[in-house]
Scaffold this motif. Sequence first.
Motif, PDB file in Angstrom:
ATOM      1  N   UNK A 198     -21.261   0.933  -4.988  1.00 28.08           N
ATOM      2  CA  UNK A 198     -19.701   0.617  -4.932  1.00 28.08           C
ATOM      3  C   UNK A 198     -19.286  -0.355  -3.654  1.00 28.08           C
ATOM      4  N   UNK A 199     -20.208  -1.024  -2.930  1.00 26.60           N
ATOM      5  CA  UNK A 199     -20.061  -1.764  -1.765  1.00 26.60           C
ATOM      6  C   UNK A 199     -20.031  -3.234  -2.178  1.00 26.60           C
ATOM      7  N   UNK A 200     -20.387  -3.503  -3.495  1.00 27.54           N
ATOM      8  CA  UNK A 200     -20.755  -4.880  -3.884  1.00 27.54           C
ATOM      9  C   UNK A 200     -19.596  -5.831  -3.503  1.00 27.54           C
ATOM     10  N   UNK A 201     -19.985  -7.012  -2.941  1.00 26.93           N
ATOM     11  CA  UNK A 201     -18.878  -7.750  -2.427  1.00 26.93           C
ATOM     12  C   UNK A 201     -18.213  -7.930  -1.394  1.00 26.93           C
ATOM     13  N   UNK A 202     -18.644  -6.767  -0.690  1.00 27.49           N
ATOM     14  CA  UNK A 202     -18.162  -6.569   0.981  1.00 27.49           C
ATOM     15  C   UNK A 202     -19.298  -7.008   1.885  1.00 27.49           C
ATOM     16  N   UNK A 203     -19.077  -7.318   3.009  1.00 30.93           N
ATOM     17  CA  UNK A 203     -19.631  -7.735   4.113  1.00 30.93           C
ATOM     18  C   UNK A 203     -20.160  -6.511   4.968  1.00 30.93           C
ATOM     19  N   UNK A 204     -19.640  -5.461   4.421  1.00 28.79           N
ATOM     20  CA  UNK A 204     -20.004  -4.256   5.418  1.00 28.79           C
ATOM     21  C   UNK A 204     -21.533  -4.011   5.655  1.00 28.79           C
ATOM     22  N   UNK A 205     -21.832  -3.366   6.599  1.00 27.23           N
ATOM     23  CA  UNK A 205     -23.112  -3.159   6.940  1.00 27.23           C
ATOM     24  C   UNK A 205     -23.458  -1.591   7.461  1.00 27.23           C
ATOM     25  N   UNK A 206     -24.613  -1.037   7.352  1.00 25.00           N
ATOM     26  CA  UNK A 206     -25.049   0.201   7.921  1.00 25.00           C
ATOM     27  C   UNK A 206     -26.118   0.146   8.798  1.00 25.00           C
ATOM     28  N   UNK A 207     -26.070   0.674   9.958  1.00 26.66           N
ATOM     29  CA  UNK A 207     -27.030   0.477  11.002  1.00 26.66           C
ATOM     30  C   UNK A 207     -27.682   1.690  11.029  1.00 26.66           C
ATOM     31  N   UNK A 208     -29.216   1.653  11.228  1.00 27.78           N
ATOM     32  CA  UNK A 208     -29.817   2.988  11.354  1.00 27.78           C
ATOM     33  C   UNK A 208     -31.004   2.382  12.486  1.00 27.78           C
ATOM     34  N   UNK A 209     -31.253   3.323  13.266  1.00 23.69           N
ATOM     35  CA  UNK A 209     -32.420   3.104  14.368  1.00 23.69           C
ATOM     36  C   UNK A 209     -33.708   3.649  13.716  1.00 23.69           C
ATOM     37  N   UNK A 210     -34.735   2.932  13.356  1.00 26.92           N
ATOM     38  CA  UNK A 210     -35.737   3.403  12.800  1.00 26.92           C
ATOM     39  C   UNK A 210     -37.175   3.037  13.525  1.00 26.92           C
TER      40      UNK A 210
END
Lengths: 218, 215
Positions: A198-210
Motif C-alpha cells: 500500500x505504500x507504493x509511490x511514496x518516499x516514506x521510510x521505516x527505520x529499525x535498529x538492527x
Amino acid sequence: MDGIHDLGGRQGYGPIDVNEPPEPFHAPWEARLFGITRAFTRPAMFSIDLFRHVRECIDPAEYLTRGYYDQWLLAYAVLMVDAEAVTVEELATGKSAKAIPNMPPPMTPAKVATLTKAMSRFDRESDTGPTFAPGDKVKTIPFGSSGHTRLPQYARGREGQIESFRGVHTLPDTNMAGDGPAQPLYTVSFLAADLWLGAAGRKDHVYLDLWESYLERA
Amino acid sequence: MSEDHSGRIGAIHRELHSHLPSAPELRVKALESLLVEKGLLDPNTVDAWIEVYTEQIGPKRGAEVVARAWTDPAFRDRLFADGTAGITELGFEGWAGGHLRVVPNTPAVHNLVVCTLCSCYPHAVLGIPPNWYKTAAYRSRAVRDPRGVIAEFGDAIPDDVEVRVWDSTAEVRYLVLPERPAGTEDWDVARLARLVTRNSMIGTERDLGRLVGRG
C-alpha cells in the motif's frame, strides 16, 4: 520467537483509543503495580531481554486482552517462580511460606529521587569495528529464531540501507543472563514501499535498529 | 534462551493462569503482600515511585527539551548530536534515556515513533506512556499505515511530506522534535513549552499551530 508480540503490520486490531484520558494510570492497581516493579528487590538477575521474552511467552489470547501492567505482573511472577525465589502457591495467596536468605533490606523512599536519574547503557567497549558503513545496502536475514530476537517478521528478508552506526550493543538474542556478547548495532532505513504494497509511490521510510548478525550485504 | 527454557516459561505461565486470583487488583494485592513478607519491598517506596511518575516525570520534561531546542540553536545541535547528553544538561536523565535520539520534523519530513515488539518509550522525558501506545491497534498499524494512524489522531500529512517511522527495536529511544509554530517568535521557553503536546513528541500529532491562539 514468532509470537503474538510481533505486531508490526498485522491487521484487524481496530481503531486506536485517541480520546484516552491524560492521566498516567487509569486504575489504582495499575499505579500500584508500576510502583511495585520500580521498588522491589529482584531476588535474581532479570535482564531486560529475559523480561521481554517472558512477556512474549504469555498465552496469545491473554497477551491481547490483559492490561499492560497485568502483563508486567505476569512476567515478574514467572521470572520469580523460574528463579525458584517464590512459588505459585505463594503468589496466589500473598503469604510467604519460606524466607529468601541473604537479601539486603528493601529500597527506601529516600532512595527514589536518586534512582529516577539512573540510566542503563547497553553499548560496550569493543575492539570489533562495524562491518557496514552508512549508505551500505543490506538485506535482513529471512528467518526468526525460536528464542528472543528483535528482528520483526515484517522486516525479514528485506533490502534496506545503513543509516547510522549506533555503537556495539549487547545482543538481545543471547543476553538472557545479562552478560551476553555485544555486536555492532545499526539504524537501518527501509523504503516503506519495499515493506508494504500500500505504500507504493511514496518516499516514506521505516527505520529499525538492527544488530550485525541480522544483516547481510545486499 | 534454549527451547527447553522457553517451554518451562510457558508452563509456568499456564500454571499461574490457573492459580492466581482472577481480578487484576487482587493479583496485585497478593503480589505486594508477598513481596513485603519476603522482605523485598517497602510499601512506602511504592507510593514514592507512583508520586514521582504522576507529579514530576512526564511529558512536561519533553516539552521543555523541545522549547529549549526551538530557542537555543547551540543546545539543539548538542541535542541532535547526543540526545542523552542534551537531556542530562536539563537534569532530565533517567529511565530509558541512556541512548536517546531526537528526530526533528521539518516542512519536508514527519517522524512517528513506535515499538512494534513491546512498548519501548523514552520514559525519562515523556513519563508513563499512554495506554494506546502499548496496544495492538497502534503497534500493528504505525509501521504499515502511519498516515492513517496520524489521521485518526486528527492531522493529515500532506502527500509531499516524507513520513519516517522509527520502530524502537533496540535500546535507542526516540523523541520527535515537532516544528515550532508560526506566530511564536517572541515567546519565551516556558510559554513555548505549554504548546508542546505529548502526542507531538511521539509523532501522532504534527501541527501545533492550532494551539497558538490559546498560548
